[in-house]
Design a protein around this motif. Sequence first.
Motif, PDB file in Angstrom:
ATOM      1  N   LEU A  37       0.874  -1.203   0.111  1.00 29.47           N
ATOM      2  CA  LEU A  37       0.030   0.152  -0.009  1.00 29.47           C
ATOM      3  C   LEU A  37       0.957   1.101  -0.105  1.00 29.47           C
ATOM      4  N   VAL A  38       0.699   1.907  -0.947  1.00 32.25           N
ATOM      5  CA  VAL A  38       1.203   3.195  -1.177  1.00 32.25           C
ATOM      6  C   VAL A  38       0.415   4.403  -1.242  1.00 32.25           C
ATOM      7  N   MET A  39       0.989   5.555  -1.020  1.00 25.68           N
ATOM      8  CA  MET A  39       0.345   7.135  -1.173  1.00 25.68           C
ATOM      9  C   MET A  39       0.637   7.205  -2.648  1.00 25.68           C
ATOM     10  N   SER A  40      -0.281   6.901  -3.410  1.00 23.71           N
ATOM     11  CA  SER A  40       0.187   7.224  -4.885  1.00 23.71           C
ATOM     12  C   SER A  40      -0.165   8.352  -5.617  1.00 23.71           C
ATOM     13  N   SER A  41      -1.181   9.320  -4.709  1.00 27.10           N
ATOM     14  CA  SER A  41      -0.974  10.615  -5.549  1.00 27.10           C
ATOM     15  C   SER A  41      -1.589  11.505  -4.261  1.00 27.10           C
ATOM     16  N   ALA A  42      -1.390  12.918  -4.580  1.00 28.39           N
ATOM     17  CA  ALA A  42      -1.547  13.812  -3.508  1.00 28.39           C
ATOM     18  C   ALA A  42      -2.255  15.158  -4.092  1.00 28.39           C
ATOM     19  N   SER A  43      -3.175  15.558  -3.201  1.00 28.52           N
ATOM     20  CA  SER A  43      -3.600  16.914  -3.693  1.00 28.52           C
ATOM     21  C   SER A  43      -3.175  17.788  -2.317  1.00 28.52           C
ATOM     22  N   GLN A  44      -3.805  19.029  -1.984  1.00 21.28           N
ATOM     23  CA  GLN A  44      -3.308  19.789  -0.959  1.00 21.28           C
ATOM     24  C   GLN A  44      -3.519  19.395   0.267  1.00 21.28           C
ATOM     25  N   GLU A  45      -4.825  18.760   0.406  1.00 24.72           N
ATOM     26  CA  GLU A  45      -5.280  18.218   1.886  1.00 24.72           C
ATOM     27  C   GLU A  45      -6.032  16.809   1.521  1.00 24.72           C
ATOM     28  N   HIS A  46      -5.725  15.932   0.584  1.00 24.49           N
ATOM     29  CA  HIS A  46      -6.171  14.682   0.306  1.00 24.49           C
ATOM     30  C   HIS A  46      -4.741  13.997  -0.172  1.00 24.49           C
ATOM     31  N   GLY A  47      -4.713  12.496   0.270  1.00 23.15           N
ATOM     32  CA  GLY A  47      -3.939  11.552  -0.146  1.00 23.15           C
ATOM     33  C   GLY A  47      -4.577  10.437  -0.860  1.00 23.15           C
ATOM     34  N   ILE A  48      -4.255   9.583  -1.781  1.00 21.45           N
ATOM     35  CA  ILE A  48      -4.806   8.615  -2.544  1.00 21.45           C
ATOM     36  C   ILE A  48      -3.721   7.476  -2.204  1.00 21.45           C
ATOM     37  N   LEU A  49      -4.487   6.338  -1.508  1.00 21.32           N
ATOM     38  CA  LEU A  49      -3.609   5.100  -1.366  1.00 21.32           C
ATOM     39  C   LEU A  49      -4.136   3.969  -2.241  1.00 21.32           C
ATOM     40  N   THR A  50      -3.200   3.405  -2.894  1.00 21.94           N
ATOM     41  CA  THR A  50      -3.476   2.248  -3.737  1.00 21.94           C
ATOM     42  C   THR A  50      -2.580   1.253  -3.471  1.00 21.94           C
ATOM     43  N   THR A  51      -2.831  -0.033  -3.976  1.00 24.03           N
ATOM     44  CA  THR A  51      -1.882  -1.263  -3.782  1.00 24.03           C
ATOM     45  C   THR A  51      -0.882  -1.136  -5.290  1.00 24.03           C
ATOM     46  N   ARG A  52       0.104  -1.653  -5.060  1.00 25.48           N
ATOM     47  CA  ARG A  52       1.063  -1.908  -6.246  1.00 25.48           C
ATOM     48  C   ARG A  52       0.585  -2.738  -6.916  1.00 25.48           C
ATOM     49  N   SER A  53       0.117  -3.890  -6.232  1.00 26.45           N
ATOM     50  CA  SER A  53      -0.152  -5.210  -7.066  1.00 26.45           C
ATOM     51  C   SER A  53      -1.412  -4.810  -7.831  1.00 26.45           C
ATOM     52  N   GLY A  54      -2.075  -4.088  -7.522  1.00 35.56           N
ATOM     53  CA  GLY A  54      -3.413  -3.630  -8.332  1.00 35.56           C
ATOM     54  C   GLY A  54      -4.624  -4.331  -7.629  1.00 35.56           C
ATOM     55  N   ASN A  55      -4.331  -5.175  -6.572  1.00 33.83           N
ATOM     56  CA  ASN A  55      -5.339  -5.778  -5.762  1.00 33.83           C
ATOM     57  C   ASN A  55      -6.163  -4.576  -5.185  1.00 33.83           C
ATOM     58  N   GLN A  56      -7.403  -5.203  -4.746  1.00 34.81           N
ATOM     59  CA  GLN A  56      -8.140  -4.128  -3.744  1.00 34.81           C
ATOM     60  C   GLN A  56      -7.468  -3.926  -2.662  1.00 34.81           C
ATOM     61  N   PRO A  57      -7.232  -2.765  -2.098  1.00 33.83           N
ATOM     62  CA  PRO A  57      -6.830  -2.255  -0.664  1.00 33.83           C
ATOM     63  C   PRO A  57      -7.570  -2.976   0.341  1.00 33.83           C
ATOM     64  N   PRO A  58      -6.710  -2.968   1.395  1.00 32.73           N
ATOM     65  CA  PRO A  58      -7.388  -3.753   2.771  1.00 32.73           C
ATOM     66  C   PRO A  58      -8.632  -3.016   3.029  1.00 32.73           C
ATOM     67  N   GLU A  59      -9.396  -3.516   3.722  1.00 31.12           N
ATOM     68  CA  GLU A  59     -10.595  -2.571   4.172  1.00 31.12           C
ATOM     69  C   GLU A  59     -10.124  -1.826   5.387  1.00 31.12           C
ATOM     70  N   LEU A  60     -10.233  -0.577   5.223  1.00 31.24           N
ATOM     71  CA  LEU A  60     -10.060   0.414   6.217  1.00 31.24           C
ATOM     72  C   LEU A  60     -10.980   1.225   6.430  1.00 31.24           C
ATOM     73  N   PRO A  61     -11.981   1.355   7.450  1.00 33.02           N
ATOM     74  CA  PRO A  61     -12.984   1.868   7.535  1.00 33.02           C
ATOM     75  C   PRO A  61     -12.967   3.541   7.636  1.00 33.02           C
ATOM     76  N   ILE A  62     -13.919   4.355   7.433  1.00 32.80           N
ATOM     77  CA  ILE A  62     -13.548   5.750   7.407  1.00 32.80           C
ATOM     78  C   ILE A  62     -13.357   6.102   8.902  1.00 32.80           C
ATOM     79  N   GLY A  63     -12.392   6.759   9.254  1.00 38.70           N
ATOM     80  CA  GLY A  63     -11.940   7.131  10.700  1.00 38.70           C
ATOM     81  C   GLY A  63     -10.673   6.286  11.041  1.00 38.70           C
ATOM     82  N   THR A  64     -10.190   5.245  10.116  1.00 38.01           N
ATOM     83  CA  THR A  64      -9.102   4.440  10.572  1.00 38.01           C
ATOM     84  C   THR A  64      -7.905   5.407  10.534  1.00 38.01           C
TER      85      THR A  64
END
Lengths: 376, 376
Positions: B308-335
């Motif tokens: 899991l990496v932070m693959s892109s960024a805007s000013q106050e948002h980060g986007i996390l994606t997997t390198r493998s292209g698999n779905q990321p783990p389930e991480l509920p809002i607030g995690t």
Amino acid sequence: MPHATDLTSPDTPFAVVDAAKVKRNIARLGEHVDALGVSLRPHVKTAKSVPVADLVHGGNPGPITVSTLAEAEVFADFGYTDILYAVGLDPHKLPRILALLQRGVVLTVLIDSVEQAQVISLAGQAIPTLIEVDCDGHRGGVLADDPVLPQIGGILAATGSLAGVLVHAGESYFDTTPAAQHAAAQHERDVAVAAADRLRAAGLTVQTVSAGSTPTAHAATDLSGVTELRAGNYVFFDLVMAGLGVCTIEDLALSVVVTVIGHRPERGWIVTDGGWMAMSRDRGTANQAVDQGYGLVTDLYGAAMPDLVMSSASQEHGILTTRSGNQPPELPIGTRLRILPNHACATGAQHSSYQVINLHTQGITIDAEWDRIRGW
Amino acid sequence: MPHATDLTSPDTPFAVVDAAKVKRNIARLGEHVDALGVSLRPHVKTAKSVPVADLVHGGNPGPITVSTLAEAEVFADFGYTDILYAVGLDPHKLPRILALLQRGVVLTVLIDSVEQAQVISLAGQAIPTLIEVDCDGHRGGVLADDPVLPQIGGILAATGSLAGVLVHAGESYFDTTPAAQHAAAQHERDVAVAAADRLRAAGLTVQTVSAGSTPTAHAATDLSGVTELRAGNYVFFDLVMAGLGVCTIEDLALSVVVTVIGHRPERGWIVTDGGWMAMSRDRGTANQAVDQGYGLVTDLYGAAMPDLVMSSASQEHGILTTRSGNQPPELPIGTRLRILPNHACATGAQHSSYQVINLHTQGITIDAEWDRIRGW
């Protein structure tokens, strides 16, 4: 030529804002928005400075958009009472949101999930909330035709928290023609109105239909059904916006003053004391038609030296080179220059305040220092 | 598993420093430098925090390197009296330099031109000065065999201002093998000693022969003739250094705590409230073998989630994606998660302070807040 006496005074690097350019940029969008018949809710995340927002609203507090609760809290201290916090809700931040509402600030929050709507519905009071709707896959938001949209709307409406919808055409930062920007503006408007209509069709009341980005705000010609327009970067503009044709280089109001501290003539380098700490690491023009490196060089009076760019950066060093490969102009050690930034939001954030300059027939004066808001 | 109770308390995003890792990193280089028989002059530009520098010197002020006069002034306030200001001299800054000398601080400055030497010679008093010598074309400095080197030395010596020479193997940040880093360290040492010998051959006294960068400091095996070693990044390390093999991911002492605020499962995205404002725009791993995006994701306890990496960024948002292209783990809002940065110097600079954490069997506690120095 006037003498830039005042700009030789603070130690470099420091950030300067040309007040006349800020006012001109604000007037241009203000007239456009007035002609379109919508209200403007400027995003203060670029300047993060109360005096800049004051200029937008004719010297008085008015509606604003913020990117952090720290911005909301400072602007509230300065009498701003209509604030949109346009980053998706983190439930942990609810106490600070409720505290702002308690102070009498109409603080509107943003969500795009059922989970977040449930957090709002359990807050024990109405919290004005916009549902983020995605128009171009840029970041967050639900799709206008997703059944989850009226579901979220219904949860919010049950506690009187549904204020409306918000759309942000973030991908318009990559639209390089007026036609593409106009199409993005039209699409942003169409998606916003479609989402609002979808909620209304479900029997819900939608008051706010919020749209905008700096490129689409300037390109929009039809905002029927939109109630407010957001734009932030335009107060300063930057090389990315100039590269998109949204402004010209002459409109750029923010720059960084640096000093020449060395030369490597065998490499064609001028070394300055302005590195990425002063400019940020933003390389937003890297994929544009004209890559401006870390920034475009001007003289101390703001006249662009179009062959000279800041081509590389370490923490406290900038390297200036020519595009042509010719030797750079002779600029002795101690010479001060200004660097126009790729991205005003990122460069501004590297500084605690702006030296506010005015150009007179006698020279440039620093007439004020405007503080910036920092942190979250 | 322990509970990271304290890390759920401040609002996100915020910077945390793992004190045990800082101490381990400091001990590792300290032992190496002791074995090599040189003294260490840590560069404080990474942490910009007095308590971190204190740890290097066993709790007491010792020799340091700074990148701004603001750092020098704050460290002087805390009793540091042996400070190297390792950015080429801007003549305009002379009053602040003289003021520090007046306070009893041995402030050493850096130059690489006859022009700057003449500024020093006209200051009316001796100013300890190092001549920057270029070993790898990274940035500033004169070549060790350039006749200008003894010329500059002579001008400085005439007012008692010649302290010695300084070399920085900045290109070692691109050496990806232990052998290349070792060769860079040897070359850096050889150039520094050659330059010192050149000055001595001209009848000048050279006391200080200063060398170093984080990669070469760790790779050096022979520093004969070198009197002091500089390194800065190593107190925290970062993904760039891990990518070079100078440290492991487990050594990274700085990270940023962020919160999940949204999901776009159809894109495989997790959205967080940590954007480039929290991480910086630094993409230092972009050209390394493993591109870590804007940062590598760990859980709140610091355990890496290598897919899991932070693959892109805007000013106050980060986007996390997997390198493998698999779905990321389930991480509920607030995690809450932590992001390990590409470049500790740049990420640290986005924050006003560090929350200093310690891992116990019962959990993670925040035991201190360490302020950072800002501005110039």
